[in-house]
Design a protein around this motif. Structure first.
Motif, PDB file in Angstrom:
ATOM      1  N   ARG A 281      46.940 -28.703 -32.892  1.00 12.09           N
ATOM      2  CA  ARG A 281      47.568 -27.873 -33.772  1.00 12.09           C
ATOM      3  C   ARG A 281      47.446 -25.381 -34.176  1.00 12.09           C
ATOM      4  O   ARG A 281      48.141 -25.260 -33.852  1.00 12.09           O
ATOM      5  CB  ARG A 281      47.086 -28.432 -35.349  1.00 12.09           C
ATOM      6  CG  ARG A 281      47.651 -27.411 -36.642  1.00 12.09           C
ATOM      7  CD  ARG A 281      47.044 -27.695 -37.421  1.00 12.09           C
ATOM      8  NE  ARG A 281      47.640 -29.342 -38.208  1.00 12.09           N
ATOM      9  CZ  ARG A 281      47.474 -30.315 -39.110  1.00 12.09           C
ATOM     10  NH1 ARG A 281      46.606 -29.611 -40.047  1.00 12.09           N
ATOM     11  NH2 ARG A 281      47.402 -31.388 -39.174  1.00 12.09           N
ATOM     12  N   ASP A 282      45.643 -25.553 -33.312  1.00 16.34           N
ATOM     13  CA  ASP A 282      45.490 -24.282 -33.388  1.00 16.34           C
ATOM     14  C   ASP A 282      45.980 -23.399 -32.456  1.00 16.34           C
ATOM     15  O   ASP A 282      46.835 -22.716 -32.575  1.00 16.34           O
ATOM     16  CB  ASP A 282      43.585 -24.070 -34.026  1.00 16.34           C
ATOM     17  CG  ASP A 282      43.139 -22.524 -33.498  1.00 16.34           C
ATOM     18  OD1 ASP A 282      43.622 -22.139 -34.999  1.00 16.34           O
ATOM     19  OD2 ASP A 282      42.693 -22.241 -33.014  1.00 16.34           O
TER      20      ASP A 282
ATOM     21  N   LEU B  67      48.071 -24.438 -29.935  1.00 18.09           N
ATOM     22  CA  LEU B  67      49.540 -24.592 -29.283  1.00 18.09           C
ATOM     23  C   LEU B  67      50.610 -24.418 -29.978  1.00 18.09           C
ATOM     24  O   LEU B  67      51.119 -23.932 -30.342  1.00 18.09           O
ATOM     25  CB  LEU B  67      50.282 -26.100 -29.220  1.00 18.09           C
ATOM     26  CG  LEU B  67      51.736 -26.031 -28.684  1.00 18.09           C
ATOM     27  CD1 LEU B  67      51.992 -25.187 -27.743  1.00 18.09           C
ATOM     28  CD2 LEU B  67      52.055 -27.742 -28.709  1.00 18.09           C
ATOM     29  N   GLY B  68      50.273 -24.458 -31.565  1.00 22.41           N
ATOM     30  CA  GLY B  68      51.137 -23.914 -33.441  1.00 22.41           C
ATOM     31  C   GLY B  68      50.376 -22.487 -33.338  1.00 22.41           C
ATOM     32  O   GLY B  68      51.617 -22.076 -33.428  1.00 22.41           O
ATOM     33  N   GLY B  69      49.239 -21.764 -33.013  1.00 20.12           N
ATOM     34  CA  GLY B  69      49.209 -20.540 -32.997  1.00 20.12           C
ATOM     35  C   GLY B  69      49.948 -19.867 -31.932  1.00 20.12           C
ATOM     36  O   GLY B  69      50.631 -18.897 -33.144  1.00 20.12           O
ATOM     37  N   LEU B  70      50.236 -20.005 -30.669  1.00 20.09           N
ATOM     38  CA  LEU B  70      50.864 -19.680 -30.020  1.00 20.09           C
ATOM     39  C   LEU B  70      52.142 -19.172 -29.890  1.00 20.09           C
ATOM     40  O   LEU B  70      52.464 -18.352 -29.932  1.00 20.09           O
ATOM     41  CB  LEU B  70      50.593 -20.312 -28.604  1.00 20.09           C
ATOM     42  CG  LEU B  70      49.616 -20.331 -27.464  1.00 20.09           C
ATOM     43  CD1 LEU B  70      49.325 -20.785 -26.852  1.00 20.09           C
ATOM     44  CD2 LEU B  70      49.044 -18.413 -26.878  1.00 20.09           C
ATOM     45  N   MET B  71      53.116 -20.889 -30.847  1.00 16.66           N
ATOM     46  CA  MET B  71      54.382 -20.489 -31.028  1.00 16.66           C
ATOM     47  C   MET B  71      54.492 -19.771 -32.577  1.00 16.66           C
ATOM     48  O   MET B  71      54.939 -19.309 -32.232  1.00 16.66           O
ATOM     49  CB  MET B  71      54.302 -22.665 -30.978  1.00 16.66           C
ATOM     50  CG  MET B  71      54.377 -22.979 -30.076  1.00 16.66           C
ATOM     51  SD  MET B  71      54.834 -24.414 -30.254  1.00 16.66           S
ATOM     52  CE  MET B  71      57.062 -24.817 -30.431  1.00 16.66           C
ATOM     53  N   ALA B  72      53.854 -19.235 -33.149  1.00 17.19           N
ATOM     54  CA  ALA B  72      53.378 -18.699 -34.791  1.00 17.19           C
ATOM     55  C   ALA B  72      53.694 -17.814 -33.893  1.00 17.19           C
ATOM     56  O   ALA B  72      54.278 -16.358 -34.629  1.00 17.19           O
ATOM     57  CB  ALA B  72      52.736 -19.394 -35.298  1.00 17.19           C
ATOM     58  N   GLU B  73      53.181 -16.756 -32.801  1.00 14.90           N
ATOM     59  CA  GLU B  73      52.774 -16.102 -32.355  1.00 14.90           C
ATOM     60  C   GLU B  73      53.718 -15.694 -31.599  1.00 14.90           C
ATOM     61  O   GLU B  73      54.037 -13.893 -30.867  1.00 14.90           O
ATOM     62  CB  GLU B  73      51.879 -15.724 -31.522  1.00 14.90           C
ATOM     63  CG  GLU B  73      49.940 -15.801 -32.844  1.00 14.90           C
ATOM     64  CD  GLU B  73      49.275 -15.259 -31.967  1.00 14.90           C
ATOM     65  OE1 GLU B  73      49.526 -15.442 -30.612  1.00 14.90           O
ATOM     66  OE2 GLU B  73      47.816 -15.627 -32.640  1.00 14.90           O
TER      67      GLU B  73
END
Length: 311
Positions: free
Chosen positions: A261-262, A264-270
């Protein structure tokens, strides 16, 4: 050998020709496995789907994947409900509904199979169904930590995740998801893309950016390890068998959940673009100029204890 990363191809056939070709591909995929795929429309058929899904998910009574009544409504209203048959036996089923923007998207809500190749045959049938109706995309959600589903969706079908959805369904009362948070990726299947047509013809997709990508999340001694990399394309690993890990080691399963979550989710959010799945890892291409400030390599992701509730 898997196809390379480009999404270019020859001239696209007109919509009618594309739908006809998709229908032929779908019938061939089913025939190779000795299956028949057809739309479902009767209460008896919907009841058979409920029993099939009960055998797959073993849900709590309050949390069925879908009900016969809802399938009846979807079918009557022009939605998608189909089954895969081995002779008289139902071995897979899928249900979906039309979504926004109107006239463009089908959302595939649930698919379950118990026969090799039935999932691929159902998805190709669903693609042909959507193209005949002038739709351009099919979307669905899947657990980002289930490796075989990521490979199926991103490599075998050439869909692309476009949104990370933390704990999307909340608590889920079934044997496969109990005790975990229900994070999901929203997969978008662009039906007319050349890379999708090649995948449906049996050529799985492997992004060229996987070669030489840096590791952002890796496995070490069975646990997730967050790494520092400035590479423009990065790899985000997932465990080999998350469903077994949930049952046998819920603490490690929770560590993987929150690490993915941190990272993969973080990369996608950026603004990072997930370009595919290769060698047990998501391949993410960073937005130019963005290098994420990660934990130092020596730091381990926090472990969140599993709870007794299903999720």
């Amino acid at each position: 050998m898997n196809a390379g990363g480009g999404e270019t191809g020859g001239p696209r056939p007109p919509r009618g020709g594309r739908a006809a070709d998709a229908g032929r591909r779908a019938r061939a995929a089913a025939a190779r496995r000795g299956l028949r795929v057809a739309e479902l429309s009767t209460n008896d058929e919907f009841g058979r789907v409920v029993r099939l899904f009960d055998g797959i998910w073993h849900p709590e009574p309050w949390n069925p994947p879908i009900t016969a009544e809802l399938m009846r409504a979807l079918s009557h209203a022009g939605g998608y409900v189909a089954g895969a048959f081995d002779g008289p036996d139902l071995v897979g089923a899928c249900a979906g509904f039309l979504a926004a923007p109107a006239g463009e998207v089908l959302h595939s809500h649930v698919t379950g199979t118990v026969w090799p190749g039935a999932g691929f045959a159902l998805k190709l049938h669903q693609r042909a169904w959507a193209l005949r109706r002038g739709l351009s995309r099919i979307t669905w959600t899947f657990d980002p930590l289930v490796r075989r589903n990521a490979h199926f969706n991103l490599a075998k079908l050439a869909a692309r995740p476009e949104e990370y959805l933390p704990d999307f369904y909340g608590s889920m009362g079934d044997a496969l998801n109990a005790g975990d948070e229900s994070d999901r990726l929203l997969a978008v299947w662009r039906l007319g893309a050349p890379v999708v047509a090649r995948a449906c013809a049996g050529v799985p997709y492997r992004p060229a950016s996987a070669d030489g990508a840096g590791a952002a999340l890796a496995e070490r001694d069975g646990r997730p390890r967050v790494l520092r990399t400035d590479a423009p394309a990065v790899l985000v690993a997932v465990p080999a068998d998350m469903e077994t890990l949930r049952r046998r080691d819920p603490g490690t399963a929770a560590a993987w959940r929150h690490a993915v979550r941190d990272v993969l989710g973080g990369l996608m959010a950026e603004g990072g673009r997930v370009s595919g799945f290769a060698d047990g890892c998501y391949v993410v291409e960073r937005r130019p100029g963005r290098v994420r400030g990660r934990r130092p390599a020596a730091a381990a992701p926090a472990i969140h204890p599993a709870t007794s509730s299903s999720g």
